[in-house]
Design an enzyme around this catalytic site. Sequence first.
Site, short mmCIF file in Angstrom:
data_model
loop_
_atom_site.label_atom_id
_atom_site.label_comp_id
_atom_site.label_asym_id
_atom_site.label_seq_id
_atom_site.Cartn_x
_atom_site.Cartn_y
_atom_site.Cartn_z
N ASP A 1 3.45 -7.54 -5.10
CA ASP A 1 2.69 -6.63 -4.27
C ASP A 1 3.17 -6.96 -2.77
OD1 ASP A 1 1.50 -4.08 -3.26
OD2 ASP A 1 0.48 -4.25 -5.37
N HIS B 1 6.06 -1.06 -2.78
CA HIS B 1 5.17 -2.34 -2.78
C HIS B 1 5.90 -3.66 -2.75
CE1 HIS B 1 1.27 -0.41 -3.42
NE2 HIS B 1 1.83 0.54 -4.18
N GLU C 1 3.68 5.40 -5.16
CA GLU C 1 3.42 5.21 -3.80
C GLU C 1 4.67 4.91 -2.95
OE1 GLU C 1 -1.51 4.18 -3.50
OE2 GLU C 1 -0.10 2.52 -3.86
#
Length: 791
Positions: A193, A245, A309
Amino acid sequence: MKIKLLLASLIYAGLSTPSLAAQSSPALMPYPASLQQQQGRFVIPQALNWSVTGLSDTRVALLKTQLQQGLATQLVDGDKNLALHIQVENPTTSTYPKLGEDESYRLSIDAQGIKIEAPTALGALRAAQTLRQLAFAQNGELPYVSIQDSPRFPWRGLMVDSARHFMPLDAIYRQLDGMASAKLNVFHWHLTDDQGWRLASKAYPKLQELASDGLFYTQQEIQQVVEYARQLGIRVVPEFDVPGHATAIATAYPELISQPGPYQLERHWGVFEPLLDPSNPEVYKFIDTLVGEIASLFPDPYLHIGGDEINPKQWQQSEAIAAYMAKHQLADHHQLHTHFNAKVQKILARHGKKMMGWDEIFHPDLPKDIMIQSWQGLDSLAQTAMAGYQGLLSTGFYIDQPQQTAYHYRNEPIPANDFIAPTIGADTQWQQWQFEMPRLKGSAVTGEFVLYTQADGSHQGYIRVNKQQTRMLKDIQRKGPLTRFWLDTWMGPMQFDVSLQKAEQIDGRILIGNTPYAVKGKQLASGNGGENAPKVAKPAQFDEKFAHNILGGEATIWSEIVTGDNLDLRIWPRLYAVAERFWSPQALTDKDDMYRRLAIMQDYGTQVGLAYQTQQQAGFQALVSEGTDISPLYTLAELVEQAQYYTRHHLKYQADAYHHGERLDRFVDFLPAESLALVAFNQGITQVKPTQSPTLLQLDSQLANWQQQLPAIQKLVGAHQELQPLSKLVDDLEQSLLLSRQIVANCRQAVMTADQAQPLRKQLWQLAEAKQEIVIGLAHSAERLLDRCSH
């Protein structure tokens, strides 16, 4: 142990509602599909002859260790006078668990002993866990039972985030032991991440050298974890996030990112800009090489690519990417993302892997063998399933959020077609309202709701939240000027406590779990009968013929405010209830009996090696001087809870403390997700009848007991610097106890009117405000009691 004893004392005092049958049934979680209990008990001898057929030597040794501990006996190999026999009917040479593999078993206990029969090794492993639970706290005796059991869903997972906070290997092994005891079968390991890369790479060593802070798993350690999980019958699915990410990748290899660096590891939590560059051929070489390495470590057919995202800013600012999009006729960043995923999917396929990702990777151009994990909810999952794709539910199982276990337990992976259209007669009164609930971080939650009141005084209600599909409101009540109703949402249980007496404004609050939020809004329309009544849009119906595409679900523990020091405490024992939702029949929904069994699992989990009790003890002990009695902190922990939903995250964000450097060793960090003591107390409140004293006397006795321990709490908090920020909270707790006992006293005398109850309610609302990221749960219990004692 204190929580278990309190719950038991309230049950035996007649203050909770489980039926006699439920109380006498074994405390198993997940509960079997079929269990028949007979008269009689098998006494476990000090030495027990046993035999096993159809299991590998390694698994036999593992079971022997587990069962000797669980049955408190010595297992002796033999073929005569057998008292425990485990038989796998169809042994196979393949020992890595497969998706959909038969996990059924039969377990019988009678005067002759214990017999386990299973078609596969996995079934035998699951049966052994049931046997361990049956033996717990039975004083060396087992009830005569006949169990036939199999799971409802084939994919029953736990996702652990090792990227944001690194999770030590001993913590990972403990979670695997706990998962096995709960019959969970997929360990989803989030390894990369923005805040860290945790998987050693030989081909790209700068990933661990520059982007891990020295905290990563070697390839040998990975292989050992996978092998241990395999022996337990647990698959391990790694997550390697692309294209977003990606700050850790950017830190090590900035040339792969859509905008030039340099970059450094992200120390804050949230969604950040770095994205892999889909126009750069080296990106696909990087992914191909890494997938090859990962495939050599993880034999599971699925590899999770994240894919969620995406902030398109970097893509939109890149001339090279703009040219690439024009060349491939990609109209926007959504099409670019799908194009990228299609190329990644082909890379995975070449390495024998199937793509798995979050909702955002879904696109009908991708092959049907991909797996969609939904964090966006049942509407998204239903769309995926009806499009012919396999999916999993994680919304509602986000256990990094402190939530009521009952909320998770109500959560159902198969979308329900339970919508009932409103009944509008000539005498029906209706109101339509618009509302807005500002959050501490992010955009406000908005929506509309409609309430119908029939001539007989009954209520119906419907709501749309954030433009999602229409949902039915539950338990609409009027308490004087207060209107109350609730529904489950992605945030948790959402309870409206509002006054609708002024058309120009809503007064009151919304509870998200245990945490109050302000609400504002206004009436849009009102009237009688069907003329001009608002139209309630019927939600899209889920076509049940596609239910087979929903394979189960995964609980997720993201680690922004979780470390290895409190990981077990944040997951367990409530994960047993989530596991039951994945394993047991859909009809098993009795939350009171669930809590009865969960109170016993609270102690059982420590037997299988889970560390939540020792983590809490160590966390509390570190807050005081050496040798100090910490029992007052346990009492305090019975009466307060973490602020639920993501309130703690959002409060840290407001305080500029939402980052890796924030301390996670305060009192709040060692509170469980939910106070089972208050659960038991609330069960007692449901039995209250005004002016009838036995139940009220029992509740008052418990309140008095807590009150007597308050001076010790106050003394401890005042004497230790680490606890002094809790002083205001403890003062409010004192007021909550006084008010609670006052309500009991009033209730013993008479039923209170709404006018008499209102000032007490106002005080309780003030006491229930979050302080130090903590909510006084007792204040909510006191309001429940007030509702039982007023009209």
